[in-house]
Design a protein around this motif. Structure first.
Motif, PDB file in Angstrom:
ATOM      1  N   ILE A 182      59.662  55.768  64.517  1.00 14.56           N
ATOM      2  CA  ILE A 182      60.362  55.022  63.462  1.00 14.56           C
ATOM      3  C   ILE A 182      61.719  55.645  63.167  1.00 14.56           C
ATOM      4  CG2 ILE A 182      60.305  54.465  60.995  1.00 14.56           C
ATOM      5  CD1 ILE A 182      57.254  54.143  61.302  1.00 14.56           C
ATOM      6  N   LEU A 183      61.754  56.978  63.077  1.00  8.32           N
ATOM      7  CA  LEU A 183      63.023  57.668  62.808  1.00  8.32           C
ATOM      8  C   LEU A 183      63.998  57.483  63.961  1.00  8.32           C
ATOM      9  CD1 LEU A 183      61.735  60.992  61.184  1.00  8.32           C
ATOM     10  CD2 LEU A 183      62.753  59.021  60.038  1.00  8.32           C
ATOM     11  N   SER A 184      63.476  57.508  65.190  1.00  8.60           N
ATOM     12  CA  SER A 184      64.334  57.314  66.356  1.00  8.60           C
ATOM     13  C   SER A 184      64.951  55.920  66.350  1.00  8.60           C
ATOM     14  CB  SER A 184      63.518  57.533  67.637  1.00  8.60           C
ATOM     15  OG  SER A 184      64.277  57.204  68.781  1.00  8.60           O
ATOM     16  N   GLY A 211      67.615  55.670  63.525  1.00  7.96           N
ATOM     17  CA  GLY A 211      68.893  56.270  63.903  1.00  7.96           C
ATOM     18  C   GLY A 211      69.647  55.426  64.902  1.00  7.96           C
ATOM     19  N   SER A 212      68.909  54.847  65.861  1.00  7.43           N
ATOM     20  CA  SER A 212      69.542  53.985  66.862  1.00  7.43           C
ATOM     21  C   SER A 212      70.141  52.752  66.217  1.00  7.43           C
ATOM     22  CB  SER A 212      68.498  53.587  67.911  1.00  7.43           C
ATOM     23  OG  SER A 212      69.057  52.654  68.834  1.00  7.43           O
ATOM     24  N   GLY A 213      69.394  52.158  65.275  1.00  2.00           N
ATOM     25  CA  GLY A 213      69.894  50.963  64.597  1.00  2.00           C
ATOM     26  C   GLY A 213      71.122  51.240  63.760  1.00  2.00           C
ATOM     27  N   LEU A 214      71.136  52.357  63.050  1.00  6.13           N
ATOM     28  CA  LEU A 214      72.291  52.709  62.222  1.00  6.13           C
ATOM     29  C   LEU A 214      73.542  52.919  63.069  1.00  6.13           C
ATOM     30  CD1 LEU A 214      70.623  55.149  59.655  1.00  6.13           C
ATOM     31  CD2 LEU A 214      71.440  52.834  59.218  1.00  6.13           C
ATOM     32  N   ALA A 270      63.897  47.488  58.181  1.00  8.23           N
ATOM     33  CA  ALA A 270      63.924  47.458  56.718  1.00  8.23           C
ATOM     34  C   ALA A 270      64.595  48.710  56.157  1.00  8.23           C
ATOM     35  CB  ALA A 270      62.503  47.327  56.170  1.00  8.23           C
ATOM     36  N   LEU A 271      64.299  49.862  56.786  1.00 13.72           N
ATOM     37  CA  LEU A 271      64.894  51.110  56.296  1.00 13.72           C
ATOM     38  C   LEU A 271      66.406  51.136  56.460  1.00 13.72           C
ATOM     39  CD1 LEU A 271      62.288  53.785  57.480  1.00 13.72           C
ATOM     40  CD2 LEU A 271      62.752  53.013  55.151  1.00 13.72           C
ATOM     41  N   GLU A 272      66.919  50.462  57.491  1.00 12.55           N
ATOM     42  CA  GLU A 272      68.381  50.385  57.655  1.00 12.55           C
ATOM     43  C   GLU A 272      69.028  49.766  56.414  1.00 12.55           C
ATOM     44  OE1 GLU A 272      69.681  48.462  61.224  1.00 12.55           O
ATOM     45  OE2 GLU A 272      68.131  49.422  62.449  1.00 12.55           O
TER      46      GLU A 272
END
Length: 304
Positions: A6-8, A11-14, A230-232
């Motif tokens: 999820i963190l990976s 970070g990729s999405g951001l 969603a976190l983005e």
């Protein structure tokens, strides 16, 4: 493993959508700053109303050491003059128009002054003797102010008779209009922010459609797939909300606390402590804004 994945993905999405993320931050910042400004304005209106608008309709100021009219030529109000004024308020000609009244001493006036003008630089230079004692009168009908004025304005010991609601009504009306305008603008900006968050999530999901399909094939749950997207939005909106909180703090600290309080000694202003209630509301709004927008946009793009 799931957390690392999820963190990976987050970070990729951001990184891929950095421009859109910055746009979300800025739009959220502007919209929530308007919300915060409207909240500050309402707190300020409450501060102004707090002591006397909701409690007093007519104030009869009595003579003190600094007379302002001929009624006070004999000096501060005497006990006999005060008793005479009480007699007038209890007389058959006036009593039917008076619902209730209280007497405020100079010491009580000083205590209320210090409470209302806590942020003013002049608060420590005012003494009880500088403030007049007064009768605070609540009328059965606020429109009958002139009866009280005519009955008491020329009475020895009375400095002035003030219809306090009439003085403040126009100010509060303008401030309420300003609050309404700020809320309307804030509402429009929040809609823009929600649409932008939704668009950002959709673009991010579209750009990684192949990866999403692979994750579905290997049995990844909806939550694991949707959470990075969603976190983005939540991270971007939360940053915008924090910036908006900083802007509101600056308004309270520098505009109200420094400029307004020092430039207008007659205006009680809210303190930074009173404004603390606004900041968590802005952050919560930012999180909810992104969370709801993300859920709505992902429901279509990531359904199985």
């Amino acid at each position: 493993m799931r957390l690392a994945f999820i963190l990976s993905e987050l970070g990729s999405g951001l990184r891929r959508n950095l421009t859109m993320v910055i746009s979300v931050i800025l739009v959220t910042f502007v919209s929530l700053t308007f919300v915060g400004a409207a909240g500050v304005l309402q707190l300020q209106i409450g501060q102004l109303k707090g002591f006397w608008y909701d409690k007093v309709q007519v104030t009869v100021f009595l003579c003190n050491d600094t007379p302002t009219n001929t009624n006070c030529a004999g000096g501060p109000v005497t006990a006999d003059q005060k008793k005479n004024i009480e007699g007038i308020l209890a007389s058959p000609a006036v009593k039917p128009y008076v619902e209730s009244w209280t007497f405020e001493t100079q010491a009580e006036a000083l205590a209320h002054f210090k409470e209302q003008f806590a942020n003013s630089p002049m608060v420590d230079s005012v003494e009880a003797g500088n403030l007049p004692s007064s009768f605070r009168i609540k009328l059965t009908d606020p429109q009958k102010y002139q009866i009280i004025n005519e009955s008491l304005s020329a009475t020895p010991g009375v400095d002035s008779v003030v219809d306090q609601r009439k003085v403040l009504d126009s100010l509060f009306y303008l401030m309420n209009i300003a609050t309404l305008v700020a809320m309307i603008v804030a509402g429009l900006m929040i809609i823009c922010a929600a649409l932008l968050v939704s668009t950002t999530i959709k673009l991010s999901a579209k750009s990684r459609e192949r990866e999403i399909n692979i994750m579905r094939l290997v049995g990844a749950s909806k939550t694991v797939i949707q959470l990075p997207f969603a976190l983005e939005g939540i991270i971007a909106s939360t940053i915008g909300a924090l910036l908006a909180s900083g802007a509101v703090w600056g308004i309270v600290r520098f505009f109200l606390g420094d400029y307004l309080a020092k430039g207008s000694s007659g205006t009680p202003v809210i303190s930074q402590t009173q404004a603390l209630v606004i900041y968590p509301v802005l952050i919560l709004l930012g999180i909810l804004l992104a969370g709801v927008s993300s859920v709505v946009s992902l429901r279509k793009n990531l359904k199985t």
